[in-house]
Design a protein around this motif. Structure first.
Motif, PDB file in Angstrom:
ATOM      1  N   GLY A   1      17.450  45.518  51.040  1.00  0.00           N
ATOM      2  CA  GLY A   1      16.355  44.916  50.278  1.00  0.00           C
ATOM      3  C   GLY A   1      15.638  45.962  49.442  1.00  0.00           C
ATOM      4  O   GLY A   1      15.520  47.117  49.846  1.00  0.00           O
ATOM      5  N   LEU A   2      15.193  45.552  48.266  1.00  0.00           N
ATOM      6  CA  LEU A   2      14.570  46.535  47.372  1.00  0.00           C
ATOM      7  C   LEU A   2      13.255  46.007  46.801  1.00  0.00           C
ATOM      8  O   LEU A   2      12.979  44.807  46.824  1.00  0.00           O
ATOM      9  N   GLN A   3      12.473  46.961  46.303  1.00  0.00           N
ATOM     10  CA  GLN A   3      11.200  46.621  45.672  1.00  0.00           C
ATOM     11  C   GLN A   3      11.394  46.556  44.167  1.00  0.00           C
ATOM     12  O   GLN A   3      12.244  47.253  43.626  1.00  0.00           O
ATOM     13  N   SER A   4      10.580  45.743  43.507  1.00  0.00           N
ATOM     14  CA  SER A   4      10.623  45.685  42.050  1.00  0.00           C
ATOM     15  C   SER A   4       9.788  46.830  41.484  1.00  0.00           C
ATOM     16  O   SER A   4       8.688  47.103  41.960  1.00  0.00           O
ATOM     17  N   MET A   5      10.330  47.496  40.475  1.00  0.00           N
ATOM     18  CA  MET A   5       9.643  48.612  39.803  1.00  0.00           C
ATOM     19  C   MET A   5       9.048  49.627  40.783  1.00  0.00           C
ATOM     20  O   MET A   5       7.841  49.895  40.751  1.00  0.00           O
ATOM     21  N   PRO A   6       9.892  50.213  41.649  1.00  0.00           N
ATOM     22  CA  PRO A   6       9.347  51.163  42.627  1.00  0.00           C
ATOM     23  C   PRO A   6       8.742  52.396  41.948  1.00  0.00           C
ATOM     24  O   PRO A   6       7.867  53.051  42.522  1.00  0.00           O
TER      25      PRO A   6
ATOM     26  N   TYR B   1       3.413  51.172  43.197  1.00  0.00           N
ATOM     27  CA  TYR B   1       2.490  50.183  43.765  1.00  0.00           C
ATOM     28  C   TYR B   1       2.873  49.833  45.205  1.00  0.00           C
ATOM     29  O   TYR B   1       2.100  49.252  45.925  1.00  0.00           O
ATOM     30  N   ASN B   2       4.091  50.180  45.582  1.00  0.00           N
ATOM     31  CA  ASN B   2       4.608  49.905  46.912  1.00  0.00           C
ATOM     32  C   ASN B   2       4.459  48.433  47.307  1.00  0.00           C
ATOM     33  O   ASN B   2       3.777  48.105  48.289  1.00  0.00           O
ATOM     34  N   PRO B   3       5.116  47.544  46.557  1.00  0.00           N
ATOM     35  CA  PRO B   3       4.996  46.109  46.852  1.00  0.00           C
ATOM     36  C   PRO B   3       5.555  45.777  48.225  1.00  0.00           C
ATOM     37  O   PRO B   3       6.573  46.345  48.636  1.00  0.00           O
ATOM     38  N   VAL B   4       4.901  44.866  48.940  1.00  0.00           N
ATOM     39  CA  VAL B   4       5.358  44.457  50.269  1.00  0.00           C
ATOM     40  C   VAL B   4       6.561  43.518  50.135  1.00  0.00           C
ATOM     41  O   VAL B   4       7.534  43.642  50.862  1.00  0.00           O
ATOM     42  N   ASN B   5       6.490  42.586  49.195  1.00  0.00           N
ATOM     43  CA  ASN B   5       7.627  41.673  48.985  1.00  0.00           C
ATOM     44  C   ASN B   5       8.877  42.453  48.602  1.00  0.00           C
ATOM     45  O   ASN B   5       8.803  43.417  47.831  1.00  0.00           O
ATOM     46  N   HIS B   6      10.011  42.023  49.138  1.00  0.00           N
ATOM     47  CA  HIS B   6      11.278  42.666  48.816  1.00  0.00           C
ATOM     48  C   HIS B   6      12.259  41.656  48.247  1.00  0.00           C
ATOM     49  O   HIS B   6      12.146  40.454  48.511  1.00  0.00           O
ATOM     50  N   TYR B   7      13.200  42.144  47.465  1.00  0.00           N
ATOM     51  CA  TYR B   7      14.275  41.304  46.935  1.00  0.00           C
ATOM     52  C   TYR B   7      15.602  41.757  47.543  1.00  0.00           C
ATOM     53  O   TYR B   7      15.845  42.963  47.662  1.00  0.00           O
TER      54      TYR B   7
ATOM     55  N   ASN C   1      15.936  46.621  34.327  1.00  0.00           N
ATOM     56  CA  ASN C   1      16.839  47.132  35.361  1.00  0.00           C
ATOM     57  C   ASN C   1      16.076  47.595  36.602  1.00  0.00           C
ATOM     58  O   ASN C   1      16.439  47.252  37.722  1.00  0.00           O
ATOM     59  N   THR C   2      15.005  48.364  36.410  1.00  0.00           N
ATOM     60  CA  THR C   2      14.256  48.811  37.585  1.00  0.00           C
ATOM     61  C   THR C   2      13.457  47.646  38.168  1.00  0.00           C
ATOM     62  O   THR C   2      13.139  47.646  39.346  1.00  0.00           O
ATOM     63  N   ALA C   3      13.160  46.645  37.328  1.00  0.00           N
ATOM     64  CA  ALA C   3      12.411  45.498  37.823  1.00  0.00           C
ATOM     65  C   ALA C   3      13.261  44.641  38.749  1.00  0.00           C
ATOM     66  O   ALA C   3      12.764  44.069  39.706  1.00  0.00           O
ATOM     67  N   MET C   4      14.567  44.554  38.466  1.00  0.00           N
ATOM     68  CA  MET C   4      15.443  43.713  39.273  1.00  0.00           C
ATOM     69  C   MET C   4      16.258  44.517  40.268  1.00  0.00           C
ATOM     70  O   MET C   4      16.956  43.944  41.105  1.00  0.00           O
ATOM     71  N   GLY C   5      16.211  45.819  40.174  1.00  0.00           N
ATOM     72  CA  GLY C   5      16.976  46.650  41.090  1.00  0.00           C
ATOM     73  C   GLY C   5      18.457  46.688  40.751  1.00  0.00           C
ATOM     74  O   GLY C   5      19.269  47.149  41.533  1.00  0.00           O
ATOM     75  N   ILE C   6      18.807  46.185  39.570  1.00  0.00           N
ATOM     76  CA  ILE C   6      20.199  46.244  39.116  1.00  0.00           C
ATOM     77  C   ILE C   6      20.224  47.327  38.053  1.00  0.00           C
ATOM     78  O   ILE C   6      19.847  47.106  36.914  1.00  0.00           O
TER      79      ILE C   6
END
Lengths: 232, 311
Positions: free
Chosen positions: A183-188, A192-198, B212-217
């Motif tokens: 699982g990854l974060q958006s725009m790491p 901002y260290n978002p809690v939600n993960h994708y 790309n960094t927004a979606m992790g792809i």
């Protein structure tokens, strides 16, 4: 506790059911109403806590559609709270949910500027900022059965692409999913260290492309398909 | 970013007002301008306070819920917007004391010690307010074009230079010798213009997060298929703008011509001939140039949310 969502980009089909159920629940919830502007007119739009956008990733023949639902990430470094001049924006210590006190907000928009995920939207009718509450008015409601104490978007998702849980607990469903599916974060990079993960799309072979020649007989193709689908 | 008229008016007007006050107090304390006694200083300070007040009042016009504006004074420890508000409000009683001091000293010519002290404090508060205005923008990591030390530097330099040009006009109307003021205006306009140029060069470099960094792809090309909306939402109206690149380029030239080059040339002429009409023209052009500069500051700022809309 660190409550948040895990959203599976592999299984999300972009049906917008979570968008609709979010709006339906929250328009009569803590931060409601979610005002609609011009609802029956030419340009209907309005406040939403959850939006789904669809993307085409890569190019033919390797392209695939990826749907990305976005709501508040309940960031650990919540800049929206830092920049708020009135103290209307706050992050709850007990579970990390970021909320806006509607009685204190002066509608300066600065928190929406500070949010990289577009989670905050100004309601022109009330003049205050509104955002995802992680259904704080559902998840603690003891009148509901335990299975129903989840955010509306999670409950409604027909493909079960959305999961809700405590990220502080290493054995919770969300922590396990993030660990097992990378699982990854958006725009790491923004920090901002978002809690939600994708959860990223699973690596799968491309659908076979037919070269235009003679097709195999239908019975053979059906047998092949059956062998793939039925697991003995 | 959406360029709100009230915010443009606010930052230009209160910036010029605070800059005027800062420069007036500094110059009168150091006694660099011959013929500028307490009476003349008072006129300049009053003008500056009026400009600052116009700006601060117009800033409340962009609030959607202004009845809660008083709450903005309670987050000094974390919010630059709160800090700006607090410094701006603290400024008023202090400048009032300074103005009383100047009023009492207008015959004798010597300012009492508390007048001197309040002048110093007021100029520091003016400086702090303008700095906070710049930091509101510079602290946002979501807008790469703003997230830089160049932003507060530009705000301070533009406030000081526009304040000095306005002070030159006030001095001209009162028949004060203009050599020092016009010379100083010229130097400050050149420095502010160069700093702005540095800013324009810096934002020309592509930067910030991508889809790309927004979606992790991180490798594949991504393009948007559907935004999931049938019309523009708050996110589009607030964060994206449809100003063509050609207009932006033209406006940059306007900023330089109207905001820096012509006022600087006018100040050079004043420096050598002391013509009194020219400072008025310089002030009008400079303020118009700064309004365009502030409009561009918003229009050229690209919020990260646009990435999700494929822009």
């Amino acid at each position: 506790m660190k409550l948040g969502l895990v959203i599976d980009l592999d299984t999300c089909v972009g049906c917008h059911a979570c968008v609709v159920s979010c709006k339906q629940w929250n328009t009569s919830g803590t931060l409601g109403a979610l005002t609609d502007y011009d609802p029956y007119g030419k340009e209907p739009n309005g406040v939403a806590f959850n939006r789904v956008r669809s993307y085409e990733v890569d190019e033919y023949p390797n392209n695939k559609t990826v749907n990305m639902p976005m709501s508040c990430m309940h960031c650990e470094t919540a800049e929206c709270v830092t920049v708020c001049p009135t103290g209307a924006s706050f992050k709850r210590e007990e579970d990390g949910i970021v909320l806006v006190d509607q009685d204190k907000c002066m509608g300066c928009n600065l928190c929406s500027w500070a949010c990289p995920y577009g989670a905050r939207e100004l309601d022109q009718a009330s003049g205050t900022m509104k955002k995802c509450t992680l259904c704080v008015d559902r998840i603690y409601d003891m009148e509901l059965s335990e299975a129903e104490r989840q955010p509306a978007c999670v409950l409604t998702c027909p493909t079960r692409a959305r999961h809700f849980g405590d990220f502080d607990d290493p054995d919770s469903n969300v922590s396990v999913l993030v660990r097992e599916r990378n699982g990854l974060q958006s725009m790491p990079e923004l920090g901002y260290n978002p809690v939600n993960h994708y959860l990223p799309p699973r690596p799968k072979p491309n659908a076979p492309i037919h070269d235009g020649g003679q097709l195999e007989p239908l019975t053979d193709r059906f047998k092949k398909w059956l062998n793939k689908v039925v697991v003995r | 970013m959406h360029p709100a008229v009230s915010v443009i008016l606010f930052t230009v007007s209160s910036g010029a007002g605070f800059g005027l006050i800062l420069m007036t107090i500094a110059l009168s304390l150091m006694g660099w301008v011959p013929g500028m006694g307490p009476g003349q200083t008072l006129v300049a300070i009053f003008t500056g306070s009026v400009l600052a007040t116009i700006g601060l009042l117009s800033s409340t016009a962009h609030l959607a819920n202004p009845k809660n504006a008083w709450r903005a004074f309670f987050r000094f420890r974390s919010s630059w917007l709160s800090r700006e508000g607090i410094f701006a409000v603290l400024f008023y009683p202090v400048i009032l004391v300074y103005m009383i001091g100047l009023w009492l000293a207008r015959d004798s010519g010597s300012l009492p010690w508390w007048g001197l002290l309040s002048g110093l404090v007021a100029s520091l508060l003016a400086l702090a307010t303008v700095f906070c205005t710049g930091m509101i923008y510079a602290s946002l990591r979501t807008i790469p074009q703003w997230n830089s030390a160049l932003v507060p530097a530009n705000y301070l330099l533009l406030a000081i230079s526009s304040g000095t040009v306005i002070l030159t006009l006030i001095a001209a109307l009162q028949g004060i010798e203009l050599t020092v003021l016009s010379g100083l205006s010229l130097v400050l306009l050149v420095i502010a213009g160069l700093a702005k140029l540095l800013y324009y060069i810096w934002i020309g470099k592509p930067q910030g997060p991508t889809l790309n960094t927004a979606m992790g792809i991180t490798r594949a090309k991504i393009k948007i298929l559907e935004s999931g909306q049938s019309s523009r939402s708050f996110l589009n109206k607030e964060f994206s703008n449809q100003v063509p690149a050609k207009t932006v380029k033209r406006m940059r030239w306007m900023v330089y011509l109207v905001g820096f080059v012509i006022p600087a040339v006018l100040m050079l002429v004043v420096f050598q001939t002391s013509l009194t009409v020219l400072p008025l023209l310089a002030v009008l052009l400079l303020l118009a140039g700064l309004a365009i500069e502030r409009w561009l500051f918003f229009v050229e700022a690209r919020h990260v949310v646009n990435v999700f809309y494929g822009q």
